[in-house]
Design an enzyme around this catalytic site. Structure first.
Site, PDB file in Angstrom:
ATOM      1  N   MET A 108      -8.120   5.162  -8.415  1.00 33.95           N
ATOM      2  CA  MET A 108      -6.671   4.523  -8.906  1.00 33.95           C
ATOM      3  C   MET A 108      -6.455   3.683  -7.707  1.00 33.95           C
ATOM      4  O   MET A 108      -7.337   2.866  -7.360  1.00 33.95           O
ATOM      5  CB  MET A 108      -5.880   5.659  -9.068  1.00 33.95           C
ATOM      6  CG  MET A 108      -6.266   6.655 -10.011  1.00 33.95           C
ATOM      7  SD  MET A 108      -6.105   5.953 -11.720  1.00 33.95           S
ATOM      8  CE  MET A 108      -4.414   6.372 -12.236  1.00 33.95           C
ATOM      9  N   CYS A 109      -5.235   3.673  -7.297  1.00 33.64           N
ATOM     10  CA  CYS A 109      -4.715   2.959  -5.783  1.00 33.64           C
ATOM     11  C   CYS A 109      -4.070   3.618  -5.033  1.00 33.64           C
ATOM     12  O   CYS A 109      -3.665   4.645  -5.234  1.00 33.64           O
ATOM     13  CB  CYS A 109      -3.965   1.621  -6.550  1.00 33.64           C
ATOM     14  SG  CYS A 109      -4.855   0.831  -7.589  1.00 33.64           S
ATOM     15  N   GLU A 110      -3.748   3.140  -3.876  1.00 34.22           N
ATOM     16  CA  GLU A 110      -2.880   3.698  -2.898  1.00 34.22           C
ATOM     17  C   GLU A 110      -1.662   2.977  -2.761  1.00 34.22           C
ATOM     18  O   GLU A 110      -1.954   1.657  -2.343  1.00 34.22           O
ATOM     19  CB  GLU A 110      -3.760   3.922  -1.827  1.00 34.22           C
ATOM     20  CG  GLU A 110      -4.757   5.114  -1.497  1.00 34.22           C
ATOM     21  CD  GLU A 110      -4.115   6.384  -1.269  1.00 34.22           C
ATOM     22  OE1 GLU A 110      -3.288   6.647  -0.741  1.00 34.22           O
ATOM     23  OE2 GLU A 110      -4.859   7.208  -1.612  1.00 34.22           O
ATOM     24  N   GLN A 132       0.442   1.991  -9.154  1.00 37.29           N
ATOM     25  CA  GLN A 132      -0.486   2.917  -9.019  1.00 37.29           C
ATOM     26  C   GLN A 132      -0.667   3.656 -10.404  1.00 37.29           C
ATOM     27  O   GLN A 132       0.284   4.131 -10.888  1.00 37.29           O
ATOM     28  CB  GLN A 132      -0.890   3.774  -7.707  1.00 37.29           C
ATOM     29  CG  GLN A 132      -1.936   4.771  -7.869  1.00 37.29           C
ATOM     30  CD  GLN A 132      -1.774   6.035  -8.483  1.00 37.29           C
ATOM     31  OE1 GLN A 132      -0.726   6.428  -8.208  1.00 37.29           O
ATOM     32  NE2 GLN A 132      -2.724   6.527  -9.206  1.00 37.29           N
ATOM     33  N   LEU A 142      -3.507  -0.824  -1.850  1.00 34.98           N
ATOM     34  CA  LEU A 142      -4.940  -0.866  -1.785  1.00 34.98           C
ATOM     35  C   LEU A 142      -5.565  -0.681  -3.208  1.00 34.98           C
ATOM     36  O   LEU A 142      -5.188   0.311  -3.761  1.00 34.98           O
ATOM     37  CB  LEU A 142      -5.490   0.415  -0.788  1.00 34.98           C
ATOM     38  CG  LEU A 142      -4.953   0.336   0.551  1.00 34.98           C
ATOM     39  CD1 LEU A 142      -5.485   1.535   1.426  1.00 34.98           C
ATOM     40  CD2 LEU A 142      -5.251  -0.894   1.232  1.00 34.98           C
TER      41      LEU A 142
END
Lengths: 262, 262
Positions: free
Chosen positions: A1-3, A108, A78
Site C-alpha cells: 500500500m502506501c505510507e 493510502q 510514499l
C-alpha cells in the site's frame, strides 16, 4: 500500500526531522519504493515535490530533509503502486485549485470499482489511480455543498469517506492550507505536541532531536501518520470510520475537550 | 522583469545543460533574484519545482541541473518581482487542470490595469500577480472556444496576446504537455537543433557540451528564451505580436517551410 505523513501547526514549524525519519519507510524500513511526494502549505503559498525514485535513495528527498522547510501544513506520501502505473502523474500529492484556493490530497488504500463514482467534469483525473478519481469526486462533493466551517466540511468528508471505505481501504489527508482533514478507514494515528517539549527519537532512523531548542513556547502542532513516527507515548490511533480536522496545530472538529478525549 | 526558458523535443531530452547556464541569470549574470520555478512535462506526467532563493544560490536549482531530468517540454522562470510580493504563490510556473490535462504557464512582462480582464470563475488566481490573472483569463478564452488543432489555439493565443500586450509587456509560454505555445510582445528568441549536432557553449556559464554525444540522430528539439542561451548562430528573434506553437521539437503553427522562413 502506501505510507502517509501529515502535519499541522499554529506557526511555521520545521519539517526536516519528521521527513528525515519518515523517508526511511520509502525503501529502507518499508517496501514503498514507487516514488514519493511532499507538499508544503507555507504562509506564502503552497508548493510540492514529486520524484519516482524511492525516498531513501532520492537526492531530492535528502534535500527536503536538509532544507528544513518551515510549513504550516505538510503532506507526505510514499508510494507502493497497486492501482495505476509508476508515473509522475500517479504520484501524490494531487492538487486542484478551486475558488482561488489550492487543495492538496494524499491517500493510502485501494478502492474497488472506483469508476462508478460520477464526476461533474469540474475536476478530472490526469492520471489513472483510484485515489485521484476519489479526490476529484470529493472536491465535487465539497464544492456542491456550502459548508459553513471546518466541522461541517469534516462531517461531509466523513460521510464521503464512509462510502469510499465500503469500496476497500481509504485512509486520506486533505487540506486547503488552513485546515488539515483526515479520514481513517483502517490505519492512522496522530499526536499533538506543545510546551513542555521533550527530546524525541525517530522510530525509523533513530535520530534524536531536542524539540525545546527548536520550538517556541507558544508553538502547538499535530503530526499524523500511518503508524507512529517517534517513541513518544502520546500517539493516538484513529478508529475506522473516523474523520478529524486540525487547525492552528490542534484538533478543531469537536468543540469540547471531553469529546476529543472520549 | 523576469527571464523565460522553454524547450520542446520530439523525444525526451536532458534539460541539465540549458538549466545550468540559464540559472546564472538568477543572481549572477542577471538581477532576477526573487525566486525561480521549473516545470517538466515528461512522458509520464508533469511536475514542477519552486523556490524563493535566487537560482544561482539555491541547492534545489543545483540539484535540477545535476539531475538531468529528461523532458519533452520544459518551462523555466527566473523572477524579478514587480507586481505581487515575493511569495511562493506568486512564483511561476502556474498550473491548472482542465479536461484532465495539466496546463503550465510562465510570463515575463507587466500588465497595467489587468483587473479589467473578467474571469469566469472556472480558474481563479491563488496569488496576486498580473501574470496569474492573465493565465486564468487565457484559459477561460481557450476553453470557451473549441479549437480544432494547435494552429487554431496558437491563433487564439495571438489574438489574446495582442490584447494583453496593449496593457504593457506580455511575453509568455504556455503548454498542455503536447504543444508549447509562445507569444512575444517585446523580446523572445528560439533555436531548433537537429542532426548534425555540434559542440555548443553557454553564454551564461561558459560551459561546453558535445551535443552529438548526448542526442540520437532522430532527436529534434527547440529552445526558447528571453535572450540566446548559447553562441550558436541559429537563434532567431520573435517579432512583437508574434505567436508560435512547437510540437515534436519544431514549429507547428505554420504548414509550409516558406511561411516559417518569411
Amino acid at each position: 500500500m502506501c505510507e502517509l505523513l501529515g502535519m499541522n501547526a499554529n506557526q511555521p514549524v520545521s519539517t526536516g526531522f519528521s521527513w528525515r525519519g519518515f523517508r526511511h519507510r520509502g525503501g529502507a524500513n518499508g517496501p514503498h519504493r514507487d516514488g514519493f511526494g511532499v507538499g508544503f502549505f507555507r504562509h506564502d503559498g503552497y508548493h510540492d515535490f514529486h520524484d519516482l525514485r524511492p525516498a531513501i535513495e532520492s537526492p531530492l528527498a535528502t534535500l527536503l530533509g536538509d532544507d528544513e522547510i518551515p510549513a504550516l501544513i505538510m503532506l507526505g506520501h510514499l508510494r507502493q503502486a497497486n492501482e495505476g502505473s509508476v508515473d509522475i502523474r500517479n504520484t501524490y500529492p494531487f492538487t486542484r485549485e478551486t475558488r482561488g484556493e489550492c487543495w492538496s490530497y494524499i491517500m493510502q488504500g485501494q478502492l474497488e470499482g472506483f469508476e462508478v463514482l460520477k464526476l461533474s467534469g469540474r475536476f478530472t483525473p490526469m492520471g489513472t489511480t483510484d485515489g485521484e478519481h476519489a479526490f476529484c469526486w470529493l472536491l465535487d462533493q465539497l464544492t456542491e455543498t456550502d459548508c459553513e466551517d471546518s466541522a461541517e466540511v469534516c462531517e461531509r468528508l466523513r460521510q464521503c469517506g464512509d462510502r469510499l471505505a465500503r469500496m476497500g481501504v481509504f485512509n486520506m489527508m486533505l487540506s486547503d492550507g488552513r485546515v488539515l482533514y483526515t479520514y481513517c478507514s483502517k490505519k492512522m494515528c496522530w499526536l499533538t505536541r506543545r510546551t513542555p517539549f521533550a527530546t524525541v527519537t525517530s522510530l525509523d532512523s533513530g535520530e534524536h532531536i531536542d524539540l525545546a531548542s527548536r520550538c517556541g513556547s507558544t508553538t502547538v502542532y499535530t503530526l499524523l501518520a500511518t503508524t507512529p513516527l517517534t517513541s513518544e507515548s502520546g500517539w493516538q490511533d484513529m478508529h475506522p470510520g473516523e474523520a478529524m480536522a486540525f487547525c492552528n496545530g490542534e484538533r478543531c472538529d469537536v468543540s469540547s475537550p471531553e469529546a476529543v478525549l472520549s
